[in-house]
Write an enzyme that holds these catalytic residues in place. Structure first.
Site, short mmCIF file in Angstrom:
data_model
loop_
_atom_site.label_atom_id
_atom_site.label_comp_id
_atom_site.label_asym_id
_atom_site.label_seq_id
_atom_site.Cartn_x
_atom_site.Cartn_y
_atom_site.Cartn_z
N ASP A 16 0.04 -1.31 -0.32
CA ASP A 16 0.14 -0.01 -0.14
C ASP A 16 0.91 1.53 0.04
O ASP A 16 0.71 2.51 -0.53
CB ASP A 16 -1.18 -0.06 1.23
CG ASP A 16 -2.09 -1.08 1.09
OD1 ASP A 16 -2.56 -1.76 -0.32
OD2 ASP A 16 -2.19 -1.18 2.03
N ARG A 96 0.35 6.04 16.72
CA ARG A 96 -0.25 6.97 15.67
C ARG A 96 -0.06 8.38 15.69
O ARG A 96 0.32 8.86 15.13
CB ARG A 96 -1.41 7.18 14.92
CG ARG A 96 -2.30 5.11 14.74
CD ARG A 96 -1.51 4.81 13.20
NE ARG A 96 -1.45 3.71 13.14
CZ ARG A 96 -0.54 2.40 12.48
NH1 ARG A 96 0.19 2.51 13.40
NH2 ARG A 96 -1.43 1.65 12.07
N ASP A 125 -7.68 5.27 12.40
CA ASP A 125 -6.67 5.15 12.27
C ASP A 125 -5.76 7.21 11.18
O ASP A 125 -5.67 7.89 11.55
CB ASP A 125 -5.19 4.42 11.77
CG ASP A 125 -5.01 3.58 12.37
OD1 ASP A 125 -4.69 3.25 13.42
OD2 ASP A 125 -4.54 1.95 12.17
N SER A 177 -5.47 -7.85 7.50
CA SER A 177 -4.87 -6.95 7.19
C SER A 177 -4.11 -7.00 9.38
O SER A 177 -4.75 -6.80 10.15
CB SER A 177 -6.05 -5.73 7.20
OG SER A 177 -5.06 -4.42 7.98
N1 ARG Z 1 -9.28 -1.32 15.87
C1 ARG Z 1 -7.78 -1.43 15.98
C2 ARG Z 1 -7.49 0.83 16.33
O1 ARG Z 1 -8.55 0.98 15.77
C3 ARG Z 1 -6.74 -1.48 15.29
C4 ARG Z 1 -6.48 -0.64 13.81
C5 ARG Z 1 -5.64 -1.77 13.37
N2 ARG Z 1 -5.71 -2.64 12.31
C6 ARG Z 1 -4.57 -2.99 11.53
N3 ARG Z 1 -5.63 -4.62 11.66
N4 ARG Z 1 -4.74 -2.70 10.41
O2 ARG Z 1 -7.14 0.80 17.41
#
Ligand code: ARG
Length: 405
Positions: A16, A96, A125, A177
């Site tokens: 990506d 993040r 995110d 993912s």
């Molecule tokens: N649901 C989790 C959050 O919002 C993880 C998000 C990222 N997950 C991922 N498999 N890319 O913090």
């Protein structure tokens, strides 16, 4: 369209963000600089520089932020008892703001007008990146190509790159993912999208199943100083190594698997699984030490703010004044959260087996039923009389009122 000459992209080295790099260059005719944070994602990052340059980055930043991540993000959340919807230790959510800090700093140093991230328009995110960026530098432009482009699948992304003579490895990917750092692994998509189905064995990265875990109980001892874990089994370790070691021991014993349906900020419920052995163990141990050392009112009140703290982190409000004010409160409560907790791990179970502290408020002579007892049982009579007075008064009056009818 804004004229953008330089963009700093949050880059992981995966498909990506590689395609995003190409897309940004083409769409904005801009120079793209990549930024990658080492958060203990469990892979060597020495391929990043070569790969980013090959994909067209003019400059590549890779920064080891593991200590900062532990000290300034993970530990404050641990001290606050922050678990989103009572379970998720927030590994992705906590990382993040730190990645964004690196992006913004790099953009400022490089004189870039924009930063870019690879999050989709359906997740949390994007919110975390963009709110943090706004709080740090309200004038930076934020680009989120995945929300805008027309590339709808992996195959299209691969074709896009190949057309531009950029080789992207077409690896046999798992259908999940994944986001990983030292505080935990977040896994979604593929077969996990059916909330009735148990996660397949291949969905997990760092934990054994309880069934395959050793038949032997493992005991560990964690020492805290002012709410922060500083020793594991008597050995002082730097934060990231202590966490990695707990991930290893916990993971081996099947501890730290979390399977939940959660409420995303954008209004979607999603089924996600997490692996967070160190986080699960440390939250249990820390909470137990607070039970021993905090007075009742503070302990109860602090429990009420834990979910608010988790919500703020989850919802991208890391830099909000409220989160910072809560940190001050939490830190004040941690002055005496020093001591040792002994934890027992066995086939997915994590249980506190012992606690000890020079600041313990447990007074054996009050609790005991032996002759060491110093508690004055007679004093309870008057206490109950007054504590129960409102109830007694109410019952009496109701009784009289009933008789008068
Ligand atoms: N649901 C989790 C959050 O919002 C993880 C998000 C990222 N997950 C991922 N498999 N890319 O913090």
């Amino acid at each position: 369209m804004e004229k953008i000459k330089k963009i700093v992209l949050a880059y992981s080295g995966g498909l990506d963000t590689s395609v995003i790099l190409l897309w940004l260059k083409e769409k904005y005719k801009a120079e793209v600089i990549t930024y990658t944070a080492n958060l203990g994602q469990g892979e060597r990052l020495d391929f990043i520089e070569e790969k980013a340059k090959r994909t067209g980055a003019t400059k590549v930043y890779v920064e080891d932020v593991r200590e900062e991540f532990c000290n300034d993000y993970v530990f404050p959340a641990l001290k606050a008892g922050a678990l989103y919807e009572d379970r998720y230790p927030l590994a992705t959510a906590l990382a993040r703001p730190l990645i964004t800090k690196g992006l913004v700093k790099t953009a400022e140093e490089e004189g870039a007008e924009a930063i870019a991230h690879g999050s989709t328009g359906k997740g949390n995110d994007q919110v975390r990146f963009e709110l943090t960026a706004r709080a740090l530098n309200p004038d930076l432009i934020i680009l989120a190509p995945v929300r805008e482009w027309e590339l709808g699948s992996r195959e299209e992304e691969v074709r896009y790159a190949q057309k531009r003579n950029i080789p992207v490895e077409i690896t046999e990917e798992k259908p999940y993912s994944l986001d990983r750092n030292l505080w935990g692994v977040s896994i979604e998509c593929g077969p996990l999208e059916d909330p009735w189905k148990e996660p397949p064995a291949d969905a997990y990265e760092i934990t054994s199943s309880p069934e395959e875990a050793p038949d032997k109980t493992a005991y560990i001892e964690i020492e805290f100083r002012q709410g922060i874990p500083i020793k594991l089994n008597g050995k002082t370790l730097p934060p990231h190594l202590l966490i990695e070691e707990l991930n290893r021991i916990g993971g081996e014993n099947g501890v730290g698997r979390i399977d939940m349906v959660e409420n995303r900020l954008v209004g979607i419920k999603s089924r996600e699984i997490y692996e967070a052995p160190a986080a699960v163990i440390l939250h249990a141990a820390h909470h137990e030490l607070e039970k021993l050392n905090l007075d009742k009112d503070t302990f109860h009140f602090k429990g009420n703010i834990a979910s608010k703290y988790a919500e703020l982190v989850y919802n991208g409000l890391w830099l909000s004044p409220l989160r910072q004010a809560l940190d001050s409160f939490v830190d004040q409560t941690q002055e005496f959260i020093s001591g040792k907790i002994r934890v027992k791990l066995y086939k997915g179970m994590c249980q506190v087996a012992g606690r000890e502290s020079p600041y313990s408020l447990y007074e054996k002579r009050l609790a005991t039923y032996t002759e060491e007892d110093i508690f004055d049982q007679k004093a309870s009579k008057g206490f109950i009389e007054i504590w129960g007075l409102p109830l007694k008064t109410l019952a009496r009056l109701r009784k009289i009122q009933k008789e008068q009818k």
